[in-house]
Design an enzyme around this catalytic site. Structure first.
Site, PDB file in Angstrom:
ATOM      1  N   ARG A 179       1.110  -1.366   0.017  1.00  0.00           N
ATOM      2  CA  ARG A 179      -0.094   0.042  -0.014  1.00  0.00           C
ATOM      3  C   ARG A 179       0.825   1.217   0.110  1.00  0.00           C
ATOM      4  NH1 ARG A 179      -5.058  -2.004   0.848  1.00  0.00           N
ATOM      5  NH2 ARG A 179      -4.983  -4.033   2.249  1.00  0.00           N
ATOM      6  N   ASP A 208     -12.490  -9.204  -1.310  1.00  0.00           N
ATOM      7  CA  ASP A 208     -13.543  -8.622  -0.640  1.00  0.00           C
ATOM      8  C   ASP A 208     -14.865  -8.420  -1.634  1.00  0.00           C
ATOM      9  OD1 ASP A 208     -12.310  -8.294   1.680  1.00  0.00           O
ATOM     10  OD2 ASP A 208     -12.348  -6.088   1.385  1.00  0.00           O
ATOM     11  N   MET A 263     -12.450 -11.603   6.753  1.00  0.00           N
ATOM     12  CA  MET A 263     -12.066 -10.438   6.103  1.00  0.00           C
ATOM     13  C   MET A 263     -13.420 -10.057   5.281  1.00  0.00           C
ATOM     14  SD  MET A 263      -8.485 -10.429   4.615  1.00  0.00           S
ATOM     15  CE  MET A 263      -6.894 -10.218   5.855  1.00  0.00           C
TER      16      MET A 263
HETATM   17  N1  LIG Z   1      -6.653   8.567  -6.143  1.00  0.00           N
HETATM   18  C1  LIG Z   1      -5.575   7.788  -5.973  1.00  0.00           C
HETATM   19  N2  LIG Z   1      -4.444   8.442  -6.606  1.00  0.00           N
HETATM   20  C2  LIG Z   1      -3.288   7.838  -6.664  1.00  0.00           C
HETATM   21  N3  LIG Z   1      -3.013   6.553  -5.959  1.00  0.00           N
HETATM   22  C3  LIG Z   1      -4.004   6.310  -5.200  1.00  0.00           C
HETATM   23  C4  LIG Z   1      -5.269   6.643  -5.325  1.00  0.00           C
HETATM   24  N4  LIG Z   1      -6.003   6.282  -4.356  1.00  0.00           N
HETATM   25  C5  LIG Z   1      -5.318   5.013  -3.957  1.00  0.00           C
HETATM   26  N5  LIG Z   1      -4.098   5.177  -4.488  1.00  0.00           N
HETATM   27  C6  LIG Z   1      -2.767   4.481  -4.272  1.00  0.00           C
HETATM   28  O1  LIG Z   1      -3.239   3.004  -4.562  1.00  0.00           O
HETATM   29  C7  LIG Z   1      -2.616   2.021  -3.515  1.00  0.00           C
HETATM   30  C8  LIG Z   1      -3.511   0.771  -3.321  1.00  0.00           C
HETATM   31  O2  LIG Z   1      -4.682   1.176  -2.754  1.00  0.00           O
HETATM   32  P1  LIG Z   1      -5.331   0.232  -1.512  1.00  0.00           P
HETATM   33  O3  LIG Z   1      -4.208   0.479  -0.376  1.00  0.00           O
HETATM   34  O4  LIG Z   1      -6.580   0.923  -1.188  1.00  0.00           O
HETATM   35  O5  LIG Z   1      -5.396  -1.253  -2.095  1.00  0.00           O
HETATM   36  P2  LIG Z   1      -6.560  -1.454  -3.028  1.00  0.00           P
HETATM   37  O6  LIG Z   1      -6.017  -1.535  -4.490  1.00  0.00           O
HETATM   38  O7  LIG Z   1      -7.818  -0.969  -2.550  1.00  0.00           O
HETATM   39  O8  LIG Z   1      -6.789  -3.199  -2.535  1.00  0.00           O
HETATM   40  P3  LIG Z   1      -7.522  -3.746  -1.266  1.00  0.00           P
HETATM   41  O9  LIG Z   1      -8.712  -4.456  -1.891  1.00  0.00           O
HETATM   42  O10 LIG Z   1      -6.328  -4.899  -0.817  1.00  0.00           O
HETATM   43  O11 LIG Z   1      -7.595  -2.425  -0.381  1.00  0.00           O
HETATM   44  C9  LIG Z   1      -2.721   2.953  -2.294  1.00  0.00           C
HETATM   45  O12 LIG Z   1      -1.763   2.763  -1.367  1.00  0.00           O
HETATM   46  C10 LIG Z   1      -2.549   4.347  -2.792  1.00  0.00           C
HETATM   47  O13 LIG Z   1      -1.001   4.508  -2.971  1.00  0.00           O
HETATM   48  O1  LIG Z   2      -3.632  -5.844   6.482  1.00  0.00           O
HETATM   49  P1  LIG Z   2      -3.789  -5.740   5.065  1.00  0.00           P
HETATM   50  O2  LIG Z   2      -2.758  -6.202   3.904  1.00  0.00           O
HETATM   51  O3  LIG Z   2      -3.589  -4.267   4.848  1.00  0.00           O
HETATM   52  O4  LIG Z   2      -5.211  -6.007   4.402  1.00  0.00           O
HETATM   53  C1  LIG Z   2      -6.360  -6.134   5.089  1.00  0.00           C
HETATM   54  C2  LIG Z   2      -7.407  -5.900   4.088  1.00  0.00           C
HETATM   55  O5  LIG Z   2      -7.263  -6.143   2.994  1.00  0.00           O
HETATM   56  C3  LIG Z   2      -8.563  -6.997   2.586  1.00  0.00           C
HETATM   57  O6  LIG Z   2      -8.173  -8.216   2.319  1.00  0.00           O
HETATM   58  C4  LIG Z   2      -8.865  -6.421   1.043  1.00  0.00           C
HETATM   59  O7  LIG Z   2      -7.876  -6.895   0.101  1.00  0.00           O
HETATM   60  C5  LIG Z   2      -9.584  -6.648   3.624  1.00  0.00           C
HETATM   61  O8  LIG Z   2     -10.610  -7.456   3.513  1.00  0.00           O
HETATM   62  C6  LIG Z   2      -8.809  -6.414   4.616  1.00  0.00           C
HETATM   63  O9  LIG Z   2      -9.452  -5.644   5.706  1.00  0.00           O
HETATM   64 MG   LIG Z   3      -8.684  -0.268  -0.987  1.00  0.00          MG
END
Ligand SMILES: Nc1ncnc2c1ncn2[C@@H]1O[C@H](COP(=O)(O)OP(=O)(O)OP(=O)(O)O)[C@@H](O)[C@H]1O
Ligand SMILES: O=P(O)(O)OC[C@H]1O[C@](O)(CO)[C@@H](O)[C@@H]1O
Ligand SMILES: [Mg+2]
Length: 416
Positions: free
Chosen positions: A138, A194, A237
């Site tokens: 992240r 999710d 989760m």
């Molecule tokens: N609007 C945005 N512009 C640029 N980068 C972004 C934006 N929103 C999120 N990101 C980047 O995308 C990364 C991944 O997003 P996030 O950590 O929410 O995981 P995700 O892709 O939603 O997967 P998960 O379902 O595991 O949460 C973030 O850590 C951030 O750096």
């Molecule tokens: O502990 P981490 O790696 O940030 O991820 C936890 C989250 O990621 C997810 O698995 C989504 O990818 C959620 O269900 C959970 O809350």
């Molecule tokens: Mg996310």
């Protein structure tokens, strides 16, 4: 590329395959009743999306392609299957020779970590292990720095595997490239256990996560049934969406109560969950409760966000067990499989889905699309505009039939 079965850019897939869908239908053109789907009262859904697949005309010369692959967010079964499919399609399908793996999420574009050279040989067996061969992470969504890295490394295709946040990042990268006149195809592959992406039938990894969750629920049921006034509590989760908890509950069939983030509930009082568990113990001698981790956050959340901007969750499972122990005579066994439902290899269904998605993501990039993602819609694979997919998280519809089926299975009442 074998010159057969090309798809035209005019080919479309019907998004709303039900005529006169009810108000709670997530794919209906205008939602009038459900405040879950649309607080404004009218949720516009386009009628069609573009059909995925190889095009007769391609925008890029394979000799000049430098493709990058990045995986962001939490892990999900099948990420490596997608990487493998992307690489195989790029190399074998189109003859691309330069493919780079970006390490540990978006920050790998500028962290100084070397890109990982990818080819058919490197990815041959990666689908046999869980996780991401590139590393995921992240944070690092610094669009300026990412685009600078894209330009400096001569990258002209970016494949972004991730959830809602990652797709927001992918869209921002695509827009910034367009603004600067940099010719890059940015294509997403939705990754989330999710299952919280709008418009899609299902995301890869979800099925595997539900299957893995069965082991925890089964163990909880056995523990509960074998103890005097035994209660098995399982936390699964699901940050904002309760799909894993709901599907795992339905599949298991021994769960007496399923609590998800979309539906508020009282713990205490005559209509509360604790009282319900007491009644179950009196009536049948044991009880099984499944909670999504995002359920009941009003009781436990300390606020704050993680590196990706996602809300940090309090431990509702621990809190709930504490309430049970304090209020009723029972023997509580708590199972929190956390990362076990996602740190595993994809099942056959998900693995095939990943292969199809990876392949079509490459077709999309070669067709010259950018700012798109690829997903299963009405059982066909489609190219979808990212902004529409990430307007918000997809949620379980409390008025929907799947939740009603779950209630019929558990027999639980409303808890307020
Ligand atoms: N609007 C945005 N512009 C640029 N980068 C972004 C934006 N929103 C999120 N990101 C980047 O995308 C990364 C991944 O997003 P996030 O950590 O929410 O995981 P995700 O892709 O939603 O997967 P998960 O379902 O595991 O949460 C973030 O850590 C951030 O750096
Ligand atoms: O502990 P981490 O790696 O940030 O991820 C936890 C989250 O990621 C997810 O698995 C989504 O990818 C959620 O269900 C959970 O809350
Ligand atoms: Mg996310």
């Amino acid at each position: 590329m074998r010159k057969t079965n090309f798809v035209s850019n005019s080919d479309r897939i019907l998004l709303n395959s039900v005529a006169y869908g009810s108000a709670a239908d997530p794919t209906q053109t205008c939602s009038l009743s459900s405040d879950v789907y649309d607080p404004s009262g009218c949720d516009y859904v386009p009628e069609w999306v573009v059909r995925a697949g190889p095009r007769a005309e391609v925008y890029f010369d394979p000799e000049e392609v430098h493709a990058a692959v990045v995986t962001c967010g939490g892990l999900c079964p099948g990420i490596n299957d997608v990487i493998r499919s992307l690489v195989n399609t790029l190399e074998v399908g189109y003859g691309v020779k330069k493919i780079s793996g970006v390490r540990y999420g978006f920050k790998g574009f500028f962290s100084g970590d070397e890109f990982m050279p990818l080819n058919r040989k490197v990815v041959r067996n990666i689908h046999n292990i869980g996780g991401s061969a590139l590393g995921s992470g992240r944070g690092g969504g610094d669009v300026e720095k990412i685009v600078e890295s894209i330009v400096n490394n001569g990258i002209n295709m970016v494949f972004v595997i991730g959830g809602n946040g990652t797709h927001a990042g992918a869209n921002a990268i695509s827009n910034e490239c367009a603004k600067r006149g940099v010719k890059v195809s940015v294509v997403g592959v939705p990754k989330t256990i999710d299952n919280d992406i709008l418009l899609l039938d299902k995301t890869f990894g979800f099925d595997t996560a539900v299957e893995e969750a069965q082991k925890a629920i089964q163990a909880a049921a056995i523990e509960a049934q074998s103890a005097y006034r035994g209660v098995g509590v399982v936390k699964l989760m699901g940050r904002q969406s309760g799909f894993i908890a709901m599907f795992a509950t339905l599949a298991n069939g021994q769960v007496d109560c399923c609590l998800i983030p979309e539906i508020s509930w009282a713990a205490h009082g005559p209509n509360g969950v604790v009282e319900y568990v007491r009644n179950m113990l009196d009536a049948q001698g044991h009880a099984v409760v499944v909670l999504a981790e995002g359920a009941g956050q009003e009781f436990v959340s300390a606020g704050g966000t993680d590196a990706g901007g996602n809300p940090k969750l309090g431990d509702i499972g621990q809190w709930f067990c504490k309430q049970l122990k304090a209020e009723i005579k029972c023997d509580v066994k708590y199972i929190d499989p956390t990362y076990m439902v996602r740190g595993c290899v994809a099942n056959a269904h998900d693995s095939i889905m990943c292969t199809v998605l990876g392949q079509n993501a490459v077709h999309g990039a070669f067709a010259g699309f950018t700012g798109i993602s690829v997903g299963s819609v009405s059982a066909h694979t489609a190219f979808l505009p990212i902004p529409r997919m990430i307007e918000r998280e997809r949620l379980v519809d409390p008025d929907g039939r799947m939740w009603h089926r779950t209630l019929a299975s558990t027999g639980q009442p409303d808890f307020f």
